[in-house]
Design a protein around this motif. Structure first.
Motif, mmCIF file in Angstrom:
data_model
loop_
_atom_site.group_PDB
_atom_site.id
_atom_site.type_symbol
_atom_site.label_atom_id
_atom_site.label_comp_id
_atom_site.label_asym_id
_atom_site.label_seq_id
_atom_site.Cartn_x
_atom_site.Cartn_y
_atom_site.Cartn_z
ATOM 1 N N GLN A 49 0.818 -1.203 0.000
ATOM 2 C CA GLN A 49 0.000 0.000 0.000
ATOM 3 C C GLN A 49 0.857 1.260 0.000
ATOM 4 O O GLN A 49 0.510 2.256 -0.637
ATOM 5 N N MET A 50 1.998 1.225 0.701
ATOM 6 C CA MET A 50 2.886 2.383 0.709
ATOM 7 C C MET A 50 3.443 2.642 -0.689
ATOM 8 O O MET A 50 3.580 3.790 -1.116
ATOM 9 N N ALA A 51 3.777 1.547 -1.420
ATOM 10 C CA ALA A 51 4.259 1.697 -2.792
ATOM 11 C C ALA A 51 3.169 2.285 -3.682
ATOM 12 O O ALA A 51 3.426 3.160 -4.525
ATOM 13 N N GLU A 52 1.931 1.839 -3.485
ATOM 14 C CA GLU A 52 0.818 2.364 -4.275
ATOM 15 C C GLU A 52 0.567 3.842 -3.949
ATOM 16 O O GLU A 52 0.266 4.641 -4.847
ATOM 17 N N ILE A 53 0.682 4.211 -2.676
ATOM 18 C CA ILE A 53 0.496 5.607 -2.279
ATOM 19 C C ILE A 53 1.552 6.489 -2.930
ATOM 20 O O ILE A 53 1.265 7.583 -3.427
ATOM 21 N N SER A 54 2.812 6.010 -2.936
ATOM 22 C CA SER A 54 3.896 6.765 -3.563
ATOM 23 C C SER A 54 3.626 6.969 -5.053
ATOM 24 O O SER A 54 3.821 8.060 -5.599
ATOM 25 N N TYR A 55 3.146 5.896 -5.688
ATOM 26 C CA TYR A 55 2.830 5.981 -7.120
ATOM 27 C C TYR A 55 1.693 6.982 -7.362
ATOM 28 O O TYR A 55 1.751 7.812 -8.267
ATOM 29 N N LEU A 56 0.647 6.930 -6.528
ATOM 30 C CA LEU A 56 -0.488 7.829 -6.700
ATOM 31 C C LEU A 56 -0.090 9.284 -6.457
ATOM 32 O O LEU A 56 -0.587 10.189 -7.140
ATOM 33 N N ARG A 57 0.810 9.513 -5.504
ATOM 34 C CA ARG A 57 1.278 10.876 -5.259
ATOM 35 C C ARG A 57 1.988 11.421 -6.494
ATOM 36 O O ARG A 57 1.812 12.586 -6.865
ATOM 37 N N THR A 58 2.815 10.569 -7.128
ATOM 38 C CA THR A 58 3.508 10.984 -8.343
ATOM 39 C C THR A 58 2.510 11.308 -9.443
ATOM 40 O O THR A 58 2.649 12.303 -10.170
ATOM 41 N N GLU A 59 1.464 10.459 -9.563
ATOM 42 C CA GLU A 59 0.445 10.696 -10.581
ATOM 43 C C GLU A 59 -0.288 12.018 -10.331
ATOM 44 O O GLU A 59 -0.567 12.770 -11.266
ATOM 45 N N PHE A 104 11.520 6.751 -7.975
ATOM 46 C CA PHE A 104 10.198 6.142 -8.101
ATOM 47 C C PHE A 104 10.301 4.639 -7.973
ATOM 48 O O PHE A 104 11.370 4.053 -8.121
ATOM 49 N N ASN A 105 9.158 4.005 -7.661
ATOM 50 C CA ASN A 105 9.110 2.558 -7.499
ATOM 51 C C ASN A 105 8.928 1.891 -8.855
ATOM 52 O O ASN A 105 7.977 2.193 -9.575
ATOM 53 N N ALA A 106 9.840 0.980 -9.199
ATOM 54 C CA ALA A 106 9.811 0.367 -10.521
ATOM 55 C C ALA A 106 8.635 -0.575 -10.697
ATOM 56 O O ALA A 106 8.025 -0.633 -11.762
ATOM 57 N N ALA A 107 8.290 -1.322 -9.643
ATOM 58 C CA ALA A 107 7.225 -2.326 -9.761
ATOM 59 C C ALA A 107 5.879 -1.671 -10.052
ATOM 60 O O ALA A 107 5.107 -2.147 -10.891
ATOM 61 N N SER A 108 5.572 -0.569 -9.364
ATOM 62 C CA SER A 108 4.281 0.090 -9.558
ATOM 63 C C SER A 108 4.283 1.035 -10.757
ATOM 64 O O SER A 108 3.231 1.522 -11.163
#
Length: 230
Positions: A49-59, A104-108
């Motif tokens: 979920q933390m990885a998803e939050i980081s991705y959403l913040r970037t978006e 950024f996180n590569a997986a997400s």
């Protein structure tokens, strides 16, 4: 006779008590094992979920940049100016150098997704866009392009390809391999372009997948550069 009978009864009570204690201990052990598994699952879910939050913040940040650009281009004074390259002369040359302002996180991040290098060191000719990550050739000629990707110490790994007019012309793979290790990989190509040809980099669509953190910070940078040779 009475003493013997009392001891026998007490012995029976002790044995029953002992059996109950063993049964309770087994129940407790099983409960601890179950709770341990639940904690492990919760921690895994938290990391995801933390990885998803980081991705959403970037978006969200990217959308804010897009919104600001669209609003600016919608202004009457910019409707005509944006069709031209301001104060540009072909004999001035063409060159750009851009980098990502954050890791950024590569997986997400996903596959076949364009990298947007949102900061520029130079942009002679204004051919590179910090909003789309694409370089558009302002004049025909032979160009050199280089791109660098850095993998973090959490076993980061990602494949990045350079695309010209939707065709792949260059590939690289960055992999830190072991925990605590950090690696950068650089690709370089020379190609002849026509005016209006589009060049960008994107994540590969490979079966190996992408993992960990792709670094771009004060210690190492993920970059994209190009320049007109002749």
């Amino acid at each position: 006779m009475i003493f013997t009978l009392v001891m026998a009864v007490r012995g029976y009570d002790l044995q029953t008590l002992w059996d109950q204690m063993e049964a309770n201990e087994k129940i407790t052990t099983n409960e601890i094992s179950r709770l341990t598994r639940e904690v492990t699952t919760l921690r895994s879910n938290e990391n995801r979920q933390m990885a998803e939050i980081s991705y959403l913040r970037t978006e969200v940040n990217n959308l804010k940049l897009w919104k600001g650009t669209i609003e600016k281009l919608s202004e009457p004074q910019n409707r005509f100016e944006r069709l031209l390259l301001p104060n540009y002369h072909p004999d001035a040359g063409v060159a750009f150098s851009a980098y990502k302002s954050s890791s950024f996180n590569a997986a997400s991040f996903g596959r076949h997704r364009e990298l947007v290098y949102d900061k520029t060191e130079c942009n002679v000719g204004n051919g590179y866009s910090t909003f789309t990550g694409t370089f558009t050739a302002t004049i025909s000629g032979t160009y050199a392009f280089t791109w660098t990707t850095c993998a973090g110490s959490d076993s980061g790994a990602i494949g990045i390809e350079l695309v010209i007019n939707n065709m792949v012309h260059g590939l690289l793979w960055t992999d830190s391999q072991t925990p605590g290790d950090e690696e950068c990989s650089t690709g370089f190509i020379i190609r002849t372009l026509n005016a209006a040809d589009a060049v960008f980099t994107r994540s590969q669509n490979n079966s190996a997948g992408h993992f960990g953190t792709i670094r771009s910070d004060e210690f190492m940078r993920t970059t994209f550069s190009g320049w007109l040779l002749f």
